[in-house]
Scaffold this motif. Sequence first.
Motif, PDB file in Angstrom:
ATOM      1  N   LEU A 253       0.850  -1.204   0.000  1.00  0.00           N
ATOM      2  CA  LEU A 253       0.000   0.000   0.000  1.00  0.00           C
ATOM      3  C   LEU A 253       0.882   1.248   0.000  1.00  0.00           C
ATOM      4  O   LEU A 253       1.933   1.266   0.650  1.00  0.00           O
ATOM      5  N   ASP A 254       0.440   2.263  -0.725  1.00  0.00           N
ATOM      6  CA  ASP A 254       1.238   3.491  -0.812  1.00  0.00           C
ATOM      7  C   ASP A 254       0.937   4.413   0.365  1.00  0.00           C
ATOM      8  O   ASP A 254      -0.221   4.625   0.727  1.00  0.00           O
ATOM      9  N   ARG A 255       2.002   4.946   0.921  1.00  0.00           N
ATOM     10  CA  ARG A 255       1.930   5.921   2.017  1.00  0.00           C
ATOM     11  C   ARG A 255       0.921   5.504   3.087  1.00  0.00           C
ATOM     12  O   ARG A 255       0.084   6.280   3.549  1.00  0.00           O
ATOM     13  N   LYS A 257       1.575   4.688   6.086  1.00  0.00           N
ATOM     14  CA  LYS A 257       1.901   5.275   7.396  1.00  0.00           C
ATOM     15  C   LYS A 257       1.048   6.521   7.653  1.00  0.00           C
ATOM     16  O   LYS A 257       0.587   6.757   8.760  1.00  0.00           O
ATOM     17  N   ASN A 260      -2.363   5.707   9.034  1.00  0.00           N
ATOM     18  CA  ASN A 260      -2.267   5.425  10.475  1.00  0.00           C
ATOM     19  C   ASN A 260      -2.104   6.720  11.266  1.00  0.00           C
ATOM     20  O   ASN A 260      -2.769   6.933  12.280  1.00  0.00           O
ATOM     21  N   GLU A 295       2.067  -3.971   5.584  1.00  0.00           N
ATOM     22  CA  GLU A 295       1.103  -3.608   4.530  1.00  0.00           C
ATOM     23  C   GLU A 295       1.552  -4.212   3.201  1.00  0.00           C
ATOM     24  O   GLU A 295       1.287  -3.694   2.134  1.00  0.00           O
TER      25      GLU A 295
HETATM   26  N1  LIG Z   1      -2.929  -0.237  11.188  1.00  0.00           N
HETATM   27  C1  LIG Z   1      -1.897  -1.056  10.996  1.00  0.00           C
HETATM   28  N2  LIG Z   1      -0.721  -0.551  10.596  1.00  0.00           N
HETATM   29  C2  LIG Z   1       0.320  -1.387  10.381  1.00  0.00           C
HETATM   30  C3  LIG Z   1       0.185  -2.773  10.573  1.00  0.00           C
HETATM   31  N3  LIG Z   1       1.379  -3.339  10.283  1.00  0.00           N
HETATM   32  C4  LIG Z   1       2.215  -2.359   9.904  1.00  0.00           C
HETATM   33  N4  LIG Z   1       1.584  -1.161   9.963  1.00  0.00           N
HETATM   34  C5  LIG Z   1       2.094   0.169   9.638  1.00  0.00           C
HETATM   35  O1  LIG Z   1       2.388   0.231   8.262  1.00  0.00           O
HETATM   36  C6  LIG Z   1       3.228   1.387   8.079  1.00  0.00           C
HETATM   37  C7  LIG Z   1       4.238   1.115   6.994  1.00  0.00           C
HETATM   38  O2  LIG Z   1       4.830   2.321   6.685  1.00  0.00           O
HETATM   39  P1  LIG Z   1       6.078   2.473   5.694  1.00  0.00           P
HETATM   40  O3  LIG Z   1       6.844   1.187   5.667  1.00  0.00           O
HETATM   41  O4  LIG Z   1       6.803   3.713   6.083  1.00  0.00           O
HETATM   42  O5  LIG Z   1       5.449   2.594   4.298  1.00  0.00           O
HETATM   43  P2  LIG Z   1       4.391   3.602   3.673  1.00  0.00           P
HETATM   44  O6  LIG Z   1       3.953   4.682   4.576  1.00  0.00           O
HETATM   45  O7  LIG Z   1       3.284   2.721   3.142  1.00  0.00           O
HETATM   46  O8  LIG Z   1       5.161   4.216   2.498  1.00  0.00           O
HETATM   47  P3  LIG Z   1       5.554   3.596   1.101  1.00  0.00           P
HETATM   48  O9  LIG Z   1       5.521   2.100   1.243  1.00  0.00           O
HETATM   49  O10 LIG Z   1       6.908   4.100   0.787  1.00  0.00           O
HETATM   50  O11 LIG Z   1       4.516   4.063   0.135  1.00  0.00           O
HETATM   51  C8  LIG Z   1       3.854   1.683   9.438  1.00  0.00           C
HETATM   52  O12 LIG Z   1       3.295   2.878   9.931  1.00  0.00           O
HETATM   53  C9  LIG Z   1       3.392   0.511  10.315  1.00  0.00           C
HETATM   54  O13 LIG Z   1       3.177   0.895  11.651  1.00  0.00           O
HETATM   55  C10 LIG Z   1      -1.079  -3.271  11.027  1.00  0.00           C
HETATM   56  O14 LIG Z   1      -1.302  -4.474  11.224  1.00  0.00           O
HETATM   57  N5  LIG Z   1      -2.091  -2.385  11.210  1.00  0.00           N
END
Ligand SMILES: Nc1nc2c(ncn2[C@@H]2O[C@H](COP(=O)(O)OP(=O)(O)OP(=O)(O)O)[C@@H](O)[C@H]2O)c(=O)[nH]1
Length: 387
Positions: A253-255, A257, A260, A295
């Motif tokens: 998934l893009d961005r 974070k 959240n 994600e």
């Molecule tokens: N709500 C939720 N968040 C999760 C879970 N597992 C991982 N995350 C969050 O997923 C986020 C991953 O963020 P990043 O790896 O920085 O990636 P991104 O923000 O998607 O950015 P890009 O991949 O570069 O597009 C982090 O904030 C983790 O805390 C989960 O089971 N539930």
Amino acid sequence: MLSRLDLPTVLLFYNTSLLAGAFAIIHVRRNSWRPDGLMALAAAYLMLAAGAALAWNGEEAALPPAVWTHGSLLLGLVGYAVFFAGIRAMSGHRSVRWGRLMTPVLLCFLAGLITGFPLDNLSRAGAFHVAAVLSLAGSAHEMLRNHRLEALPSSRLLAALLALSGGVYALRLVFILNGTAGSAGFSLAFFVQMFCHFGVALMVATISKERAEVRLAQLADTDPLTGVGNRRWLGTRLPKQLRGHSAVLQLDLDRFKQINDRHGHAAGDAVLVAFANCLKAQLRESDLLARTGGEEFLVYTPNVTEAVARMIAERLRASVEQLRIVEDGTPLPVTTSIGVAWVADGSSPTPDCLARADAMLYEAKREGRNRVAFSTMPPQATDTAAS
Ligand SMILES: Nc1nc2c(ncn2[C@@H]2O[C@H](COP(=O)(O)OP(=O)(O)OP(=O)(O)O)[C@@H](O)[C@H]2O)c(=O)[nH]1
């Protein structure tokens, strides 16, 4: 030897088997995560034991005939009806229609009160045996039906024991009806029933254990949030070499974070569930989908040409973009980046394909996200491809 046993001894053994069976089933129920029907089964064992004890005391002239004959017949009939209900509930979460089950039992009991037929030994035994045969045959049928949905090793054995028990009662019913039932046959029949009571209780305990093992294996392989397979499960399902005309897709998934951070972890979880469901809805039965990280999801799709692999990846990307997720009235737009490694002819080691899909995902992110980056695996040497 059996023919030399007197009736009180046989009944004592018979009752012991029922009481021990009830005790074992109650114990299993206390420790079972799926206790449906077990209380009914234990209650049935206790009712049958009480009915046999009543008959025994009656035979010893310790009770008035009207009391023990009607009482033991009622306990026997209700006991076998409850036994069937217990097996049915235990076998597969299906509902039990108590009204339908108890109506013939009560009608038979009322007929007994009006006509007095239970006072006649053969008539009473005949009614009891009919109830036992119907209940045990129905129970065996329920277990066999359940075996088709939930192939546990012990469910067939339980069905066989129920059928044996019902068969012995059916045979004895024939002897009762033609007036040739003797005491040797009686002892032998009760001996077999005793064996079946222990066997049924043992199989109930074993089925409970087998269900717990299946559940543990499912929990160990499943991502609890989205319900799709996890990395461990994927490891057991992916072949060591990916065959020609198959692809792995790495999705992220893009961005995520930001979702959240802005909307909270619960909203992030809702997005992950919607994302997984969206992917699942697009894939075929033969494809594999797993959540491999926070994600990150992985799709393995066999038997696809390059054009189809590209089309699948693009279709997944577009359907995620079209998702309409709303949390607390706020729309949460989501997109995904996808890296694809497609195997042309021959085969490629799976770790290489996964690494390539990962590198492609990184490229898709670098190029601006919400896109597919596609790569074809280089052809392998013939000996590697053949292994
Ligand atoms: N709500 C939720 N968040 C999760 C879970 N597992 C991982 N995350 C969050 O997923 C986020 C991953 O963020 P990043 O790896 O920085 O990636 P991104 O923000 O998607 O950015 P890009 O991949 O570069 O597009 C982090 O904030 C983790 O805390 C989960 O089971 N539930």
